[in-house]
Design an enzyme around this catalytic site. Structure first.
Site, PDB file in Angstrom:
ATOM      1  N   ILE A  15       0.819  -1.218   0.000  1.00 39.62           N
ATOM      2  CA  ILE A  15       0.000   0.000   0.000  1.00 39.62           C
ATOM      3  C   ILE A  15       0.857   1.273   0.000  1.00 39.62           C
ATOM      4  CG2 ILE A  15      -0.310   0.347   2.522  1.00 39.62           C
ATOM      5  CD1 ILE A  15      -3.385   0.620   1.845  1.00 39.62           C
ATOM      6  N   ASN A  28      -2.769   1.395  15.581  1.00 39.11           N
ATOM      7  CA  ASN A  28      -3.248   1.005  16.915  1.00 39.11           C
ATOM      8  C   ASN A  28      -3.670   2.272  17.661  1.00 39.11           C
ATOM      9  OD1 ASN A  28      -0.895   2.185  18.088  1.00 39.11           O
ATOM     10  ND2 ASN A  28       0.239   0.314  17.598  1.00 39.11           N
ATOM     11  N   VAL A  37       1.310  -3.368   8.464  1.00 38.48           N
ATOM     12  CA  VAL A  37       1.149  -2.274   7.504  1.00 38.48           C
ATOM     13  C   VAL A  37       1.502  -0.932   8.160  1.00 38.48           C
ATOM     14  CG1 VAL A  37      -1.351  -1.935   7.867  1.00 38.48           C
ATOM     15  CG2 VAL A  37      -0.343  -1.448   5.644  1.00 38.48           C
ATOM     16  N   ASP A  38       1.211  -0.803   9.430  1.00 38.65           N
ATOM     17  CA  ASP A  38       1.521   0.414  10.189  1.00 38.65           C
ATOM     18  C   ASP A  38       3.031   0.694  10.160  1.00 38.65           C
ATOM     19  OD1 ASP A  38       1.088   2.551  11.881  1.00 38.65           O
ATOM     20  OD2 ASP A  38       0.733   1.352  13.678  1.00 38.65           O
ATOM     21  N   GLY A 123      -4.476  -8.903  10.304  1.00 35.21           N
ATOM     22  CA  GLY A 123      -3.097  -9.322  10.580  1.00 35.21           C
ATOM     23  C   GLY A 123      -2.974  -9.731  12.031  1.00 35.21           C
ATOM     24  N   VAL A 124      -2.180  -8.990  12.784  1.00 33.62           N
ATOM     25  CA  VAL A 124      -1.959  -9.356  14.192  1.00 33.62           C
ATOM     26  C   VAL A 124      -3.233  -9.222  15.029  1.00 33.62           C
ATOM     27  CG1 VAL A 124       0.510  -8.890  14.217  1.00 33.62           C
ATOM     28  CG2 VAL A 124      -1.058  -7.074  14.836  1.00 33.62           C
ATOM     29  N   TYR A 125      -4.248  -8.522  14.526  1.00 36.78           N
ATOM     30  CA  TYR A 125      -5.516  -8.419  15.263  1.00 36.78           C
ATOM     31  C   TYR A 125      -6.455  -9.603  14.997  1.00 36.78           C
ATOM     32  CZ  TYR A 125      -4.516  -3.694  17.041  1.00 36.78           C
ATOM     33  OH  TYR A 125      -3.981  -2.613  17.706  1.00 36.78           O
TER      34      TYR A 125
HETATM   35  P1  ADP Z   1      -3.984  -5.266  12.138  1.00 40.51           P
HETATM   36  O1  ADP Z   1      -3.291  -4.923  13.433  1.00 40.51           O
HETATM   37  O2  ADP Z   1      -5.121  -4.289  11.838  1.00 40.51           O
HETATM   38  O3  ADP Z   1      -4.378  -6.685  12.028  1.00 40.51           O
HETATM   39  P2  ADP Z   1      -1.709  -5.697  10.312  1.00 40.51           P
HETATM   40  O4  ADP Z   1      -0.803  -4.659   9.751  1.00 40.51           O
HETATM   41  O5  ADP Z   1      -1.119  -6.728  11.197  1.00 40.51           O
HETATM   42  O6  ADP Z   1      -2.902  -4.874  11.028  1.00 40.51           O
HETATM   43  O7  ADP Z   1      -2.474  -6.422   9.142  1.00 40.51           O
HETATM   44  C1  ADP Z   1      -3.502  -5.824   8.380  1.00 40.51           C
HETATM   45  C2  ADP Z   1      -3.386  -6.253   6.937  1.00 40.51           C
HETATM   46  O8  ADP Z   1      -2.347  -5.501   6.305  1.00 40.51           O
HETATM   47  C3  ADP Z   1      -3.033  -7.720   6.733  1.00 40.51           C
HETATM   48  O9  ADP Z   1      -3.913  -8.247   5.739  1.00 40.51           O
HETATM   49  C4  ADP Z   1      -1.609  -7.676   6.186  1.00 40.51           C
HETATM   50  O10 ADP Z   1      -1.384  -8.737   5.267  1.00 40.51           O
HETATM   51  C5  ADP Z   1      -1.619  -6.370   5.457  1.00 40.51           C
HETATM   52  N1  ADP Z   1      -0.335  -5.718   5.181  1.00 40.51           N
HETATM   53  C6  ADP Z   1       0.857  -5.821   5.840  1.00 40.51           C
HETATM   54  N2  ADP Z   1       1.786  -5.038   5.245  1.00 40.51           N
HETATM   55  C7  ADP Z   1       1.175  -4.416   4.197  1.00 40.51           C
HETATM   56  C8  ADP Z   1       1.585  -3.486   3.186  1.00 40.51           C
HETATM   57  N3  ADP Z   1       2.820  -3.014   3.143  1.00 40.51           N
HETATM   58  N4  ADP Z   1       0.659  -3.085   2.263  1.00 40.51           N
HETATM   59  C9  ADP Z   1      -0.605  -3.546   2.294  1.00 40.51           C
HETATM   60  N5  ADP Z   1      -1.059  -4.423   3.218  1.00 40.51           N
HETATM   61  C10 ADP Z   1      -0.187  -4.851   4.154  1.00 40.51           C
END
Ligand code: ADP
Length: 178
Positions: A15, A28, A37-38, A123-125
């Site tokens: 993204i 968060n 992604v954060d 993802g981690v949530y």
């Molecule tokens: P959350 O804490 O909301 O679960 P995560 O970042 O752990 O957030 O995961 C949310 C989604 O973002 C997951 O589907 C993960 O595969 C995706 N993700 C992780 N890195 C990226 C990235 N660079 N671009 C787009 N999506 C991503």
């Protein structure tokens, strides 16, 4: 295929690379960065993003706040906080819908014409992927149908499995009840 579907595109990408008006960050409550992604967004945007985030006073689950995008190719970042999956009876669905809702409201209020969402909370949530995708689509279609958001929407998937889920749900035409 009806018109509403034309506004929605499923992409398999990082993204942080997208050249859209706004990308959504699955942040968060602290808004001070994290993993997934954060972390990728903070790394790519640079340390000024953290400085701006420090001024925001955090963000409640289901709410969204907007910042500048600094070194990213997009113009704005909309930070939203998804719910942690705790089995489904802790208002997770409502809170996840609220993330898409509040992010799209911010986009419309700021006349943004394209927005990209990651798969918030999956993802981690640990929100179950297919259930999360259904909520994303239901909420997005509601906004498109009632004209509350008129721009383009990219569903940005990092994992092929997530893209397949969205494609399948869109093919089933479950969301266009107009
Ligand atoms: P959350 O804490 O909301 O679960 P995560 O970042 O752990 O957030 O995961 C949310 C989604 O973002 C997951 O589907 C993960 O595969 C995706 N993700 C992780 N890195 C990226 C990235 N660079 N671009 C787009 N999506 C991503």
């Amino acid at each position: 295929m009806k018109d509403t579907y034309k506004q929605i595109q499923v992409v398999l990408d990082d993204i942080t690379r997208l050249n859209v008006d706004a990308i959504v960050n699955a942040a968060n409550n602290s808004l001070l960065g994290g993993g997934g992604v954060d972390g990728a967004i903070h790394r790519a945007a640079g340390k000024e993003l953290l400085e701006e985030c420090r001024t925001l006073g955090g963000c409640a689950t289901g709410e969204s706040k907007m910042t500048k995008a600094y070194k990213l190719p997009c113009k704005k970042i909309i930070h939203t906080v998804g719910p942690i999956w705790k089995g489904g009876d802790q208002r997770e669905a409502q809170l996840l819908a609220s993330c898409y809702d509040t992010a799209l409201k911010l986009a419309e209020e700021n006349q943004l014409t394209s927005i990209a969402f990651p798969c918030i909370s999956t993802g981690v949530y640990h929100y179950p992927r297919k259930e999360a995708a259904k909520i994303a689509l239901e909420t997005i279609f509601k906004h498109i149908r009632n004209g509350a958001y008129k721009g383009d929407i990219l569903l940005c998937c990092f994992l092929p499995e997530d893209a397949q889920i969205y494609e399948q749900l869109l093919k089933e035409h479950l969301y266009d009840k107009s």
